[in-house]
Design a protein around this motif. Structure first.
Motif, PDB file in Angstrom:
ATOM      1  N   ASP A 197      93.628  31.350  97.537  1.00 34.40           N
ATOM      2  CA  ASP A 197      93.292  30.745  96.239  1.00 34.40           C
ATOM      3  C   ASP A 197      92.033  31.422  95.696  1.00 34.40           C
ATOM      4  OD1 ASP A 197      92.829  29.178  94.044  1.00 34.40           O
ATOM      5  OD2 ASP A 197      92.937  27.260  95.091  1.00 34.40           O
ATOM      6  N   HIS A 198      92.195  32.556  95.041  1.00 33.52           N
ATOM      7  CA  HIS A 198      91.049  33.321  94.540  1.00 33.52           C
ATOM      8  C   HIS A 198      90.277  32.562  93.466  1.00 33.52           C
ATOM      9  CE1 HIS A 198      92.408  37.567  95.997  1.00 33.52           C
ATOM     10  NE2 HIS A 198      92.434  36.643  96.951  1.00 33.52           N
ATOM     11  N   GLU A 199      90.948  31.751  92.692  1.00 27.33           N
ATOM     12  CA  GLU A 199      90.256  30.998  91.650  1.00 27.33           C
ATOM     13  C   GLU A 199      89.266  30.020  92.268  1.00 27.33           C
ATOM     14  OE1 GLU A 199      88.900  29.776  88.056  1.00 27.33           O
ATOM     15  OE2 GLU A 199      90.191  31.494  88.528  1.00 27.33           O
ATOM     16  N   ALA A 200      89.683  29.322  93.325  1.00 28.86           N
ATOM     17  CA  ALA A 200      88.774  28.405  94.022  1.00 28.86           C
ATOM     18  C   ALA A 200      87.621  29.175  94.647  1.00 28.86           C
ATOM     19  CB  ALA A 200      89.536  27.627  95.091  1.00 28.86           C
ATOM     20  N   ALA A 201      87.896  30.364  95.175  1.00 30.73           N
ATOM     21  CA  ALA A 201      86.835  31.178  95.770  1.00 30.73           C
ATOM     22  C   ALA A 201      85.795  31.566  94.727  1.00 30.73           C
ATOM     23  CB  ALA A 201      87.439  32.431  96.408  1.00 30.73           C
ATOM     24  N   ARG A 202      86.246  31.942  93.523  1.00 31.85           N
ATOM     25  CA  ARG A 202      85.300  32.307  92.461  1.00 31.85           C
ATOM     26  C   ARG A 202      84.486  31.093  91.996  1.00 31.85           C
ATOM     27  NH1 ARG A 202      89.339  36.303  91.102  1.00 31.85           N
ATOM     28  NH2 ARG A 202      90.643  34.707  90.141  1.00 31.85           N
ATOM     29  N   GLN A 203      85.120  29.951  91.902  1.00 33.18           N
ATOM     30  CA  GLN A 203      84.405  28.744  91.479  1.00 33.18           C
ATOM     31  C   GLN A 203      83.313  28.366  92.475  1.00 33.18           C
ATOM     32  OE1 GLN A 203      87.322  25.676  90.852  1.00 33.18           O
ATOM     33  NE2 GLN A 203      88.133  26.578  88.964  1.00 33.18           N
ATOM     34  N   ILE A 204      83.642  28.400  93.759  1.00 32.31           N
ATOM     35  CA  ILE A 204      82.652  28.041  94.790  1.00 32.31           C
ATOM     36  C   ILE A 204      81.507  29.045  94.793  1.00 32.31           C
ATOM     37  CG2 ILE A 204      82.293  27.804  97.278  1.00 32.31           C
ATOM     38  CD1 ILE A 204      85.115  26.666  97.466  1.00 32.31           C
ATOM     39  N   SER A 205      81.817  30.317  94.596  1.00 32.75           N
ATOM     40  CA  SER A 205      80.772  31.343  94.601  1.00 32.75           C
ATOM     41  C   SER A 205      79.818  31.192  93.416  1.00 32.75           C
ATOM     42  CB  SER A 205      81.403  32.736  94.582  1.00 32.75           C
ATOM     43  OG  SER A 205      82.116  32.969  95.783  1.00 32.75           O
ATOM     44  N   SER A 206      80.270  30.544  92.343  1.00 32.99           N
ATOM     45  CA  SER A 206      79.413  30.358  91.166  1.00 32.99           C
ATOM     46  C   SER A 206      78.610  29.056  91.230  1.00 32.99           C
ATOM     47  CB  SER A 206      80.269  30.355  89.897  1.00 32.99           C
ATOM     48  OG  SER A 206      81.177  29.259  89.896  1.00 32.99           O
ATOM     49  N   MET A 207      78.836  28.235  92.257  1.00 32.41           N
ATOM     50  CA  MET A 207      78.138  26.954  92.371  1.00 32.41           C
ATOM     51  C   MET A 207      76.740  27.139  92.947  1.00 32.41           C
ATOM     52  SD  MET A 207      81.092  24.485  93.982  1.00 32.41           S
ATOM     53  CE  MET A 207      82.620  24.107  93.102  1.00 32.41           C
ATOM     54  N   PRO A 208      75.833  26.171  92.699  1.00 25.96           N
ATOM     55  CA  PRO A 208      74.550  26.168  93.407  1.00 25.96           C
ATOM     56  C   PRO A 208      74.788  26.026  94.915  1.00 25.96           C
ATOM     57  CG  PRO A 208      74.497  24.685  91.514  1.00 25.96           C
ATOM     58  CD  PRO A 208      75.916  25.100  91.680  1.00 25.96           C
ATOM     59  N   PRO A 209      73.841  26.453  95.743  1.00 27.14           N
ATOM     60  CA  PRO A 209      74.064  26.460  97.198  1.00 27.14           C
ATOM     61  C   PRO A 209      74.516  25.117  97.777  1.00 27.14           C
ATOM     62  CG  PRO A 209      72.088  27.687  96.662  1.00 27.14           C
ATOM     63  CD  PRO A 209      72.551  27.069  95.387  1.00 27.14           C
ATOM     64  N   LEU A 210      73.871  24.031  97.374  1.00 27.99           N
ATOM     65  CA  LEU A 210      74.229  22.728  97.941  1.00 27.99           C
ATOM     66  C   LEU A 210      75.649  22.335  97.570  1.00 27.99           C
ATOM     67  CD1 LEU A 210      73.467  20.235  99.534  1.00 27.99           C
ATOM     68  CD2 LEU A 210      72.452  19.267  97.453  1.00 27.99           C
ATOM     69  N   GLU A 211      76.016  22.529  96.298  1.00 28.92           N
ATOM     70  CA  GLU A 211      77.372  22.188  95.874  1.00 28.92           C
ATOM     71  C   GLU A 211      78.405  23.084  96.556  1.00 28.92           C
ATOM     72  OE1 GLU A 211      77.776  22.108  91.657  1.00 28.92           O
ATOM     73  OE2 GLU A 211      76.034  20.826  91.334  1.00 28.92           O
ATOM     74  N   ALA A 212      78.073  24.356  96.727  1.00 21.69           N
ATOM     75  CA  ALA A 212      78.998  25.270  97.397  1.00 21.69           C
ATOM     76  C   ALA A 212      79.221  24.849  98.846  1.00 21.69           C
ATOM     77  CB  ALA A 212      78.457  26.696  97.342  1.00 21.69           C
ATOM     78  N   ALA A 213      78.140  24.462  99.520  1.00 19.83           N
ATOM     79  CA  ALA A 213      78.260  24.021 100.915  1.00 19.83           C
ATOM     80  C   ALA A 213      79.126  22.769 101.015  1.00 19.83           C
ATOM     81  CB  ALA A 213      76.875  23.759 101.500  1.00 19.83           C
ATOM     82  N   MET A 214      78.985  21.850 100.068  1.00 20.75           N
ATOM     83  CA  MET A 214      79.797  20.631 100.069  1.00 20.75           C
ATOM     84  C   MET A 214      81.270  20.958  99.813  1.00 20.75           C
ATOM     85  SD  MET A 214      77.199  18.069  98.006  1.00 20.75           S
ATOM     86  CE  MET A 214      78.384  16.722  98.002  1.00 20.75           C
ATOM     87  N   ALA A 215      81.533  21.885  98.900  1.00 20.86           N
ATOM     88  CA  ALA A 215      82.910  22.275  98.610  1.00 20.86           C
ATOM     89  C   ALA A 215      83.557  22.927  99.833  1.00 20.86           C
ATOM     90  CB  ALA A 215      82.947  23.221  97.421  1.00 20.86           C
ATOM     91  N   LEU A 216      82.812  23.783 100.527  1.00 13.85           N
ATOM     92  CA  LEU A 216      83.340  24.405 101.735  1.00 13.85           C
ATOM     93  C   LEU A 216      83.600  23.361 102.812  1.00 13.85           C
ATOM     94  CD1 LEU A 216      81.042  27.560 101.950  1.00 13.85           C
ATOM     95  CD2 LEU A 216      83.427  27.482 101.211  1.00 13.85           C
ATOM     96  N   GLY A 217      82.716  22.368 102.901  1.00 15.09           N
ATOM     97  CA  GLY A 217      82.906  21.304 103.882  1.00 15.09           C
ATOM     98  C   GLY A 217      84.161  20.496 103.613  1.00 15.09           C
TER      99      GLY A 217
END
Length: 269
Positions: A197-217
């Motif tokens: 899911d490249h779209e989800a990967a791009r969205q997470i990469s554009s998030m602030p660090p804390l939000e990105a970590a939560m999304a990965l979790g």
């Protein structure tokens, strides 16, 4: 003379109460004197998981780096204060003294203070340098740990996903998000999902660090990791040969009809 027949039962009852109280006190004393391990079962310490040990080690490393960084900042502040002091201490001018001897004494004092400040500055600079080098070593050790963790996970993931490298390594992830994934327990599986899911990967990469970590979790929590395929070299089980149903055993006493039926059912000598 008074009749004591009605008083006796009360006396006996009192004695029984005294005996019961004494027994109860004896039990209480035994419980108080008994070791705690005999009164309450103690839980055995649980062995920490690999995830817990790695997280605790990482937290200790980060805490040490924060303390070292604080010491570096304090050293820089002391150096700045020494610079101000040295700047405020003007070099003595001979015209300001009535005698040459006074001027020489002032110059000696000024040189002594300059040398002392220089030694203090050198000591502080050396301490700050040592702290900075320790921070660098800790950071490199953390990077090595993350790399080792990722390599181990990737090797295991290749056994679960035949196309792992073609999928996981194509995910458009930022360097910061990639580092987060490398430190996760199921990072290889998360990378594989984001590779799908490249779209989800791009969205997470554009998030602030804390939000990105939560999304990965959240992705890690929702994973259904396939089990590795097991192969074996054992031969296929042999199918036993079962006799044909209805086949009779040959007997010399067979009648002609029985003999004919035996032959038609596959009977042989």
């Amino acid at each position: 003379m008074e009749d004591n027949s009605q008083i006796a039962p009360e006396t006996e009852a009192t004695e029984e109460v005294v005996v019961e109280d004494a027994a109860t006190q004896a039990v209480d004393v035994e419980e108080q004197d008994a070791p705690q391990s005999e009164l309450e079962p103690q839980e055995e310490p649980r062995q920490k998981s690999r995830h817990q040990r790695r997280r605790e080690a990482r937290d200790r490393l980060l805490e040490e780096n924060r303390n070292l960084q604080t010491k570096v900042e304090e050293a820089n502040a002391r150096l700045a204060a020494l610079e101000v002091e040295q700047g405020a201490m003007a070099k003595p001018a001979e015209a300001d003294f009535t005698t040459f001897e006074e001027y020489q004494a002032a110059m000696s004092g000024w040189h002594a203070m300059q040398q002392l400040d220089s030694r203090n500055k050198a000591t502080i600079e050396r301490e700050a340098q040592e702290h900075q080098e320790k921070i660098q070593r800790n950071t490199e050790a953390q990077k090595r740990e993350l790399a080792n963790n990722w390599q181990t996970q990737a090797a295991e993931a290749k056994e679960r996903y035949t196309d792992f490298e073609k999928v996981a390594y194509t995910a458009p992830l930022s360097a910061e998000v990639s580092e987060m994934i490398a430190g996760m327990d199921a990072g290889a599986d998360v990378a594989y999902q984001l590779g799908l899911d490249h779209e989800a990967a791009r969205q997470i990469s554009s998030m602030p660090p804390l939000e990105a970590a939560m999304a990965l979790g959240r992705i890690e929590a929702g994973l259904s990791v396939p089990k590795p395929k097991k192969s074996t070299n054992a031969p296929e089980p042999i199918t036993p040969v079962t006799p044909t149903a209805g086949t009779e055993t040959y007997s010399e006493n067979m009648s002609p009809a029985q003999y004919e039926k035996w032959r038609q059912s596959g009977g042989t000598f």
